[in-house]
Write a protein that holds these residues in place. Structure first.
Motif, PDB file in Angstrom:
ATOM      1  N   GLY A  50      72.745  15.542  21.333  1.00  0.00           N
ATOM      2  CA  GLY A  50      71.356  16.018  20.852  1.00  0.00           C
ATOM      3  C   GLY A  50      70.732  16.923  21.661  1.00  0.00           C
ATOM      4  N   ILE A  51      71.547  17.768  22.508  1.00  0.00           N
ATOM      5  CA  ILE A  51      70.810  18.703  23.491  1.00  0.00           C
ATOM      6  C   ILE A  51      70.973  19.973  22.837  1.00  0.00           C
ATOM      7  CG2 ILE A  51      70.883  19.753  25.597  1.00  0.00           C
ATOM      8  CD1 ILE A  51      70.298  16.714  25.585  1.00  0.00           C
ATOM      9  N   ASP A  52      69.751  20.516  22.513  1.00  0.00           N
ATOM     10  CA  ASP A  52      69.805  22.095  21.904  1.00  0.00           C
ATOM     11  C   ASP A  52      70.150  23.100  23.165  1.00  0.00           C
ATOM     12  OD1 ASP A  52      69.227  24.643  20.851  1.00  0.00           O
ATOM     13  OD2 ASP A  52      67.348  23.944  20.002  1.00  0.00           O
ATOM     14  N   LYS A  53      71.375  23.589  22.961  1.00  0.00           N
ATOM     15  CA  LYS A  53      71.749  24.611  23.824  1.00  0.00           C
ATOM     16  C   LYS A  53      70.725  25.834  24.177  1.00  0.00           C
ATOM     17  CE  LYS A  53      75.508  24.818  21.737  1.00  0.00           C
ATOM     18  NZ  LYS A  53      76.704  25.083  21.161  1.00  0.00           N
ATOM     19  N   ALA A  54      69.983  26.141  23.225  1.00  0.00           N
ATOM     20  CA  ALA A  54      69.207  27.462  23.266  1.00  0.00           C
ATOM     21  C   ALA A  54      68.082  27.064  23.935  1.00  0.00           C
ATOM     22  CB  ALA A  54      68.738  28.031  21.934  1.00  0.00           C
ATOM     23  N   ASP A  55      67.690  25.829  24.261  1.00  0.00           N
ATOM     24  CA  ASP A  55      66.433  25.390  24.975  1.00  0.00           C
ATOM     25  C   ASP A  55      66.644  25.190  26.437  1.00  0.00           C
ATOM     26  OD1 ASP A  55      64.905  25.392  22.877  1.00  0.00           O
ATOM     27  OD2 ASP A  55      65.139  23.369  22.349  1.00  0.00           O
ATOM     28  N   LEU A  56      67.839  25.652  26.822  1.00  0.00           N
ATOM     29  CA  LEU A  56      68.372  25.091  28.119  1.00  0.00           C
ATOM     30  C   LEU A  56      68.254  26.350  29.102  1.00  0.00           C
ATOM     31  CD1 LEU A  56      71.160  22.580  27.619  1.00  0.00           C
ATOM     32  CD2 LEU A  56      68.748  21.965  28.440  1.00  0.00           C
ATOM     33  N   PRO A  57      67.443  26.444  30.236  1.00  0.00           N
ATOM     34  CA  PRO A  57      67.634  27.761  31.139  1.00  0.00           C
ATOM     35  C   PRO A  57      68.729  27.773  31.891  1.00  0.00           C
ATOM     36  CG  PRO A  57      66.099  26.018  31.915  1.00  0.00           C
ATOM     37  CD  PRO A  57      66.511  25.293  30.613  1.00  0.00           C
ATOM     38  N   LYS A  58      69.447  26.463  32.115  1.00  0.00           N
ATOM     39  CA  LYS A  58      70.698  26.612  32.990  1.00  0.00           C
ATOM     40  C   LYS A  58      71.749  25.680  32.428  1.00  0.00           C
ATOM     41  CE  LYS A  58      68.004  27.024  37.306  1.00  0.00           C
ATOM     42  NZ  LYS A  58      67.285  26.211  38.514  1.00  0.00           N
ATOM     43  N   ASN A  59      73.054  25.755  32.710  1.00  0.00           N
ATOM     44  CA  ASN A  59      74.093  25.037  32.134  1.00  0.00           C
ATOM     45  C   ASN A  59      75.120  25.192  33.174  1.00  0.00           C
ATOM     46  OD1 ASN A  59      75.691  27.346  31.342  1.00  0.00           O
ATOM     47  ND2 ASN A  59      73.976  27.616  29.917  1.00  0.00           N
ATOM     48  N   LEU A  60      76.515  24.593  32.875  1.00  0.00           N
ATOM     49  CA  LEU A  60      77.507  24.833  33.810  1.00  0.00           C
ATOM     50  C   LEU A  60      77.778  26.029  34.470  1.00  0.00           C
ATOM     51  CD1 LEU A  60      79.563  23.094  35.274  1.00  0.00           C
ATOM     52  CD2 LEU A  60      80.998  23.399  33.065  1.00  0.00           C
ATOM     53  N   TYR A  61      77.721  27.113  33.918  1.00  0.00           N
ATOM     54  CA  TYR A  61      77.855  28.497  33.995  1.00  0.00           C
ATOM     55  C   TYR A  61      77.094  28.788  35.500  1.00  0.00           C
ATOM     56  CZ  TYR A  61      77.489  33.465  34.299  1.00  0.00           C
ATOM     57  OH  TYR A  61      77.439  34.927  34.859  1.00  0.00           O
ATOM     58  N   HIS A  62      75.808  28.310  35.417  1.00  0.00           N
ATOM     59  CA  HIS A  62      74.891  28.700  36.443  1.00  0.00           C
ATOM     60  C   HIS A  62      75.389  27.989  37.541  1.00  0.00           C
ATOM     61  CE1 HIS A  62      72.434  29.694  32.744  1.00  0.00           C
ATOM     62  NE2 HIS A  62      72.240  30.714  33.702  1.00  0.00           N
ATOM     63  N   GLY A  63      76.062  26.756  37.602  1.00  0.00           N
ATOM     64  CA  GLY A  63      76.489  26.085  38.647  1.00  0.00           C
ATOM     65  C   GLY A  63      77.744  26.649  39.156  1.00  0.00           C
ATOM     66  N   LEU A  64      78.727  27.008  38.248  1.00  0.00           N
ATOM     67  CA  LEU A  64      80.009  27.551  38.791  1.00  0.00           C
ATOM     68  C   LEU A  64      79.745  29.217  39.318  1.00  0.00           C
ATOM     69  CD1 LEU A  64      82.478  26.588  35.700  1.00  0.00           C
ATOM     70  CD2 LEU A  64      82.216  25.533  38.045  1.00  0.00           C
TER      71      LEU A  64
END
Length: 258
Positions: A50-64
């Motif tokens: 139920g998470i909208d990817k478009a609403d997220l400023p950060k994701n795994l990419y930003h960690g890696l």
């Protein structure tokens, strides 16, 4: 210490993300604090809870790649004990950017290290290929869980995954074991499903889980509503099977073979 399980099979359409999402939810229903890490650029595990990817400023990419702290990336879900480290299409670029980095296989392990005591289980949902993201997941994990669909050619290609497992264990992650093989898309009315199950037990022996994940309409419907099956229809056969699989794992599944 967290038990980190990599859910992988380079063949697409085997129920890998379905297993990652619904096993994570089943563990959470059992009040085991669980983190679902979406390592697939398609981000299906992210949307599946139920998470909208478009609403997220950060994701795994930003960690890696940008080395953001993992605590900044984790997102809540509708289940109190289930959190998600989301993914988006950005991850396609991550593999290209990682390829020239020293120790590129260990970036995910390093990212997750601060969470070692925070979760009972960390589940890593891999892309349907043996690429650098999958190698990172295998290097970060304690165990490999293999979804195996009950269809013709099911065992074909698994030798490549098992060879990758052995190389990772030998060169990068000596503690890595096989959590088990879970049979998915099982249809008890279909002779082929029983034949595949029999072949799997001949090939893998006692590391095949007792629980079989059935073909189930409700399991197929749940992702379109952004819900794990335990929230969409907990009485369905799909939900009950993932609750049973979670119970096997929590009870110290007899698999976990080198």
């Amino acid at each position: 210490m967290s038990h980190i399980i990599c859910i992988a099979n380079q063949k697409g359409g085997v129920g890998k993300t379905t297993t990652a999402v619904n096993l994570g939810a089943a563990l959470a229903v059992a009040e085991r604090k669980t983190l679902l890490v979406d390592c697939d650029p398609q981000g299906n595990a992210t949307t599946g809870v139920g998470i909208d990817k478009a609403d997220l400023p950060k994701n795994l990419y930003h960690g890696l790649i940008e080395r953001h702290a993992v605590e900044e990336l984790v997102v809540d879900t509708d289940l109190t004990h289930l959190k998600v480290l989301p993914a988006s299409i950005d991850l396609i670029g991550a593999e290209v950017e990682l390829i020239s980095q020293p120790n590129r296989e260990t970036f995910l392990r390093d990212l997750l290290r601060p969470l070692g005591e925070e979760y009972a289980y960390i589940l890593l949902d891999c892309p349907p290929s043996l690429n650098l993201l999958t190698v990172n997941a295998l290097t970060a994990a304690h165990a490999l869980l293999i979804p195996l669909q009950c269809e013709f050619y099911a065992l074909e290609g698994l030798s490549q995954l098992l060879q990758t497992f052995k190389r990772i264990k030998r060169n990068l992650n000596p503690r890595l074991v096989i959590e088990g093989v879970v049979l998915t898309m099982f249809d008890g009315r279909n002779n082929l499903s029983h034949q595949v199950a029999e072949e799997a037990r001949k090939h893998f022996g006692r590391i095949v889980f007792e629980t079989r994940i059935p073909r189930n309409v409700r399991l197929g419907e749940a992702p379109s509503f952004g819900k794990p099956i335990v929230l969409y229809d907990i009485t369905s056969r799909g939900a009950q099977s993932y609750l049973a699989l979670a119970k096997e794992i929590m009870n110290g599944w007899r698999g976990r073979h080198a």
